[in-house]
Design an enzyme around this catalytic site. Structure first.
Site, PDB file in Angstrom:
ATOM      1  N   CYS B  88       1.956   3.069  -2.271  1.00  0.00           N
ATOM      2  CA  CYS B  88       2.939   3.461  -1.257  1.00  0.00           C
ATOM      3  C   CYS B  88       4.372   3.271  -1.744  1.00  0.00           C
ATOM      4  O   CYS B  88       5.318   3.655  -1.055  1.00  0.00           O
ATOM      5  CB  CYS B  88       2.713   2.696   0.034  1.00  0.00           C
ATOM      6  SG  CYS B  88       1.075   3.001   0.692  1.00  0.00           S
ATOM      7  N   CYS B 213      -0.047   1.630  14.523  1.00  0.00           N
ATOM      8  CA  CYS B 213      -0.212   2.312  13.235  1.00  0.00           C
ATOM      9  C   CYS B 213       0.842   3.397  13.093  1.00  0.00           C
ATOM     10  O   CYS B 213       1.216   4.052  14.064  1.00  0.00           O
ATOM     11  CB  CYS B 213      -1.583   2.977  13.152  1.00  0.00           C
ATOM     12  SG  CYS B 213      -2.940   1.840  13.498  1.00  0.00           S
ATOM     13  N   LYS B 340       6.708   4.395  11.292  1.00  0.00           N
ATOM     14  CA  LYS B 340       6.091   4.558  12.606  1.00  0.00           C
ATOM     15  C   LYS B 340       6.327   5.971  13.135  1.00  0.00           C
ATOM     16  O   LYS B 340       5.398   6.618  13.602  1.00  0.00           O
ATOM     17  CB  LYS B 340       6.677   3.515  13.578  1.00  0.00           C
ATOM     18  CG  LYS B 340       6.099   3.591  14.965  1.00  0.00           C
ATOM     19  CD  LYS B 340       4.697   2.998  14.993  1.00  0.00           C
ATOM     20  CE  LYS B 340       3.863   3.489  16.150  1.00  0.00           C
ATOM     21  NZ  LYS B 340       3.416   4.865  16.055  1.00  0.00           N
ATOM     22  N   HIS B 344       3.850   8.697   7.043  1.00  0.00           N
ATOM     23  CA  HIS B 344       3.910   8.131   5.712  1.00  0.00           C
ATOM     24  C   HIS B 344       3.356   9.085   4.659  1.00  0.00           C
ATOM     25  O   HIS B 344       2.293   8.846   4.092  1.00  0.00           O
ATOM     26  CB  HIS B 344       3.145   6.803   5.713  1.00  0.00           C
ATOM     27  CG  HIS B 344       3.200   6.052   4.432  1.00  0.00           C
ATOM     28  ND1 HIS B 344       4.194   6.203   3.494  1.00  0.00           N
ATOM     29  CD2 HIS B 344       2.343   5.133   3.919  1.00  0.00           C
ATOM     30  CE1 HIS B 344       3.942   5.412   2.472  1.00  0.00           C
ATOM     31  NE2 HIS B 344       2.840   4.762   2.698  1.00  0.00           N
TER      32      HIS B 344
END
Lengths: 480, 399
Positions: B88, B213, B340, B344
């Site tokens: 990431c 998530c 959020k 992502h």
């Protein structure tokens, strides 16, 4: 002369117990006659248990205080997961036995477990670990679905101070087809119960018992325990009557708590008999299947284990028939895209890492004493990091506590949610791993766990599956 | 001791696509969208770029391997371009490559591009992937929410917090990001949520609910960096410079040694200490004006506030509930909406964070503009709490 017999024994019963009444409630509309069987519970394997994993757990219990490794490992099952790849070899790897080992699979009949025992008894100079386990395939709404059970048993035979000394054995072979199973049939095809009992089980077994007792010069009334796998409790009662064995000697064969565990069942019953046997008790173990094997042992009355009670305790009653079906793969659920992951195994790596994965052998640093998994070239201890200092360290028999965990509803498992987390081992070491046998909400930070050998992943594309260890609630620790 | 890269490299232009379910956009479209904004912002010609770094994580489901897709989409004149991947932190790694090249004097102007087309994978959440031939044999079949949820169980136990109280602070994290994201036209999720909605959402991985998530989106972001003299020559008087870029990958301690207790991210702590030193930040609580941290899950952001030294150990939940990291708080976190609300798209995220900090430092953040930001910190955490790659970048203005 050294005594020969059962040096130790262990059993494993899956935690999941299906209420037979719940089976009947789900399928009774189709087979109303099953009402007669809707009593008690039957043990059933979780999706990640099979004859190998149950056999391993039973063997671990049997070997707990073994002085030395067995010379031979015999695995008996009619439901061994691999048709060609020795199943006993997987068990040996999970037990981390040395490679100088004779190993074999024995199957083809519900006598397989006792047949393996008789072979062991014929070579008394060599110790043999006999492991038997079954995960029985059944059809919905069948008597077998009600009455069969999944379980494993293991016994170590050899010279020394046996808990039961071998006296003699007798076998008969009769091609009586009470049931059969082929690849094509999938599950057992059983013939009419009354015919099986009256024309097969009773005459064949009674004849074998008479011959055995005659050879041993033992009166039937002197048999203290009959350890048998009978088609039913009633058949066993009839057998006792026909042979003159006391009715109380034939009681409790675990059919109401576990169910009929196929080739493993005579050994389960034998273990149950050993648990309660007094010094000098004669135990007659018998197995029926295209004939009969029967053997007579004399109990030493020492080293009682309470093994059956231990294995049966802590069951989780299941009343959801759909979950029962799913556990054995009989309910084809759409598990979603995550289930599509290709689980092809790199056998090159699996072989090189066999002791790591099957034996759960990591390393312990000889410079700083830090246990670690997997074993690596450099020590994981940040204040050590020494090179090539690690010696073998088996995690399989270590207890630990849950350091972190989750119940993951997104991850694919055949029994959601998937539980996994970091396990902190009592002797040192931390492993991020999957968990097994926790009820929803049961896992907690700090809860005690012990290791269980389980199926890790199923490779549906190739019909292969691989094994690893999972953290399960520690026996004797408070649940919840 | 090396002197580091503080003030050696300036960001002269940035671009960022709208993040979201870009069903009709290809990676080529996203890369082009981010790039055209960045070169226009930099006021340079495409031919002035001397090197490029391309961050892509899921190559097989995105643009394929290697960096040539970047070269091809932009018809670059065969300049060196390199594909990077570091979980990431991939987007930040692309930037680090470009920044290091300029700082080294290997080139005057370089580009970092990150792109990910997650919505072509068909998954809710991140797709399944192999962990390698050995680790597949024993590592749990974890998902990202499940792996990060582990922090919550351990954190609550260590600090003797009822899970319901921890959940309330986690809900505040998500609530705050949605408040911020609602103001950002480039965010994917622009809906405000109530604390109750967040708390009552279905569980994904205990104790994380759906609104704990981050989203799953498509997006791309781009940065063009140059030596400060070049930026000045381009007529820039207010320069956003790189103060620090630090990377700390796990070495296996968290995974295999008992010294880690499961309640924090060790690598963030290591990277933060080095980054603060490189940037000359002695008191992060006073000097850091805003953070864009890796809020893949609400609990991650919560523990990161401690790992970055912004909250005392065990105090993050209280600080969060006190509003310290809200838009109006002392150190706003995710003023753009964060992972959020942006989702992502892995290769792009680090550059998306940088984009917000860059605009905040230049006073161009519109409705979200903070008053006189001094230093902005971007943080990525690739992997899972017990094995990961932490990347920290600090940006400021060089007068």
């Amino acid at each position: 002369m050294a005594k020969f017999g059962v040096l130790d024994y262990g059993v494993y019963v899956p935690r999941r117990r299906m209420a037979r009444r719940a089976i009947f409630d789900a399928v009774g509309w189709a087979q109303g006659g099953l009402r007669a069987y809707a009593k008690g519970e039957r043990a059933f394997a979780a999706w990640d248990e099979d004859a190998i994993t149950m056999g391993v757990e039973a063997a671990r219990s049997a070997l707990k205080s073994a002085a030395s490794a067995p010379h031979t490992l015999a695995f008996a099952s009619t439901t061994a997961p691999f048709l060609d790849r020795q199943n006993a070899g997987v068990i040996a790897a999970a037990l981390d036995l040395r490679s100088a080992l004779r190993s074999m699979d024995i199957g083809g009949s519900q006598r397989a477990g006792l047949s393996a025992i008789l072979s062991a008894c014929e070579a008394p100079a060599r110790s043999t670990l006999v492991v038997a386990a079954e995960k029985r395939p059944v059809k919905s709404a069948s008597v077998l679905e009600m009455m069969s059970g999944d379980a494993g048993a293991a016994m170590l035979f050899g010279e020394g101070e046996p808990v039961a000394e071998f006296i003699t054995a007798h076998s008969t072979t009769v091609d009586f087809v009470d049931h059969f199973r082929t690849e094509a049939s999938g599950a057992d095809y059983s013939y009419e119960e009354r015919w099986v009992r009256d024309a097969g089980f009773l005459p064949i077994v009674a004849d074998t018992i008479r011959a055995l007792l005659q050879r041993a010069r033992v009166e039937a009334g002197d048999v203290a325990r009959l350890a048998a796998a009978a088609p039913s409790v009633a058949a066993l009662r009839a057998l006792a009557e026909a042979t003159g064995i006391r009715a109380d000697a034939a009681a409790n064969q675990f059919l109401d708590t576990i169910g009929h565990a196929g080739a493993a069942h005579p050994m389960l019953a034998f273990a149950g008999a050993l648990d309660v046997a007094a010094k000098g008790d004669l135990i007659l173990i018998l197995a029926f299947g295209q004939g009969c094997d029967a053997a007579l042992f004399r109990a030493a009355g020492a080293g009682r284990k309470n093994e059956m009670a231990r294995a049966i305790a802590g069951g989780a009653r299941e009343e959801n028939y759909a979950k029962f079906l799913a556990a054995s793969g009989r309910l084809d659920i759409d598990w979603g895209m995550r289930a599509e992951r290709d689980n092809r195994t790199a056998q090159t790596v699996a072989f090189n890492k066999s002791r790591d994965i099957y034996g759960f052998v990591g390393g312990v640093c000889s410079a700083c004493d830090t246990p670690q998994f997997p074993r690596s070239r450099r020590c994981v201890n940040p204040s050590c990091a020494a090179l090539d200092t690690q010696k073998d360290y088996r995690f399989a028999d270590q207890r630990g506590v849950i350091k972190t965990f989750t119940e993951d509803h997104l991850a694919f498992t055949r029994e959601p949610p998937l539980l996994y987390g970091n396990i902190s081992f009592a002797g040192g070491g931390n492993v991020f791993m999957e968990m097994a046998d926790f009820a929803p909400g049961e896992a907690a930070v700090g809860a005690a766990v012990e290791m269980r050998f389980r199926i890790k992943d199923v490779d549906t594309a190739r019909g292969f599956h691989r094994y690893f260890w999972k953290a399960a609630p520690a026996e004797g620790a408070a649940h919840g | 001791m090396a002197e580091g890269i503080r003030d050696k490299v300036a960001i002269i232009g940035m671009g960022c696509t709208r993040f979201g379910e870009r069903w009709d956009a290809s990676p080529e479209d996203l890369v082009t969208e981010a790039f055209e904004e960045a070169v226009a912002d930099a006021g340079i010609n495409r031919s002035e770029l001397e090197a490029g770094w391309f961050g892509v994580f899921y190559d097989e489901q995105n643009v394929g391997k290697s960096a040539y897709p970047l070269s091809q989409y932009l018809r670059l004149p065969n300049i060196p371009v390199t594909r990077v991947e570091n979980l990431c932190a991939t987007g930040t790694e692309a930037l680090r490559g470009a920044v290091y090249a300029v700082a080294a004097g290997a080139c005057d102007i370089a580009m970092a591009m990150g792109c990910e087309k997650l919505k072509d994978t068909g998954f809710a959440g991140l797709p399944e992937r192999t962990k390698g031939t050995f680790e597949d044999l024993y590592q749990p079949n974890f998902t990202p929410p499940g792996a990060f949820a582990q922090l919550a169980a351990a954190y609550a136990a260590k600090h003797r917090l009822a899970i319901t109280d921890l959940k309330r602070a986690m809900a505040h994290v998500s609530w705050k990001s949605h408040e911020n994201g609602a103001l950002n036209p480039k965010a994917h999720l622009r809906k405000r949520l109530t604390i109750e909605q967040i708390l009552e959402a279905p569980t994904v991985a205990y104790p994380l609910g759906v609104f704990d998530c981050c989203g799953v989106s498509d997006g791309a972001a781009c940065a063009i960096v140059a030596r400060p003299e070049i930026a000045r020559a381009l007529g820039r008087d207010r320069l956003v410079t790189v103060k620090a870029m630090q990377l700390a990958p796990s070495n296996g301690v968290e995974m295999g040694h008992q010294s880690w207790d499961g309640t924090y991210t060790l690598t963030t702590r290591k990277a933060a200490a080095r980054a603060y030193k490189e940037a000359g930040v002695s008191d992060p609580r006073a000097d850091i004006s805003l953070t864009e941290v890796h809020d893949c899950f609400s609990i991650t952001e919560l523990v990161l506030m401690e790992d970055l030294g912004l909250s005392d150990e065990g105090a993050a939940a209280r600080d969060i509930l006190d509003g310290r990291y809200d838009a109006a708080g002392a150190i706003p976190c995710q003023i753009d909406g964060g992972l959020k609300c942006f989702g992502h798209p892995i290769g792009a995220s680090g550059l998306r964070m940088t984009y917000e900090i860059y605009n905040q430092l230049l006073g161009r953040a519109g409705e979200r503009q903070l008053a006189n930001p001094k230093f902005g910190l971007a943080h990525n955490l690739g992997g899972i709490p017990n094995r990961n790659v932490a990347a920290i970048s600090i940006f400021g203005v060089k007068s």
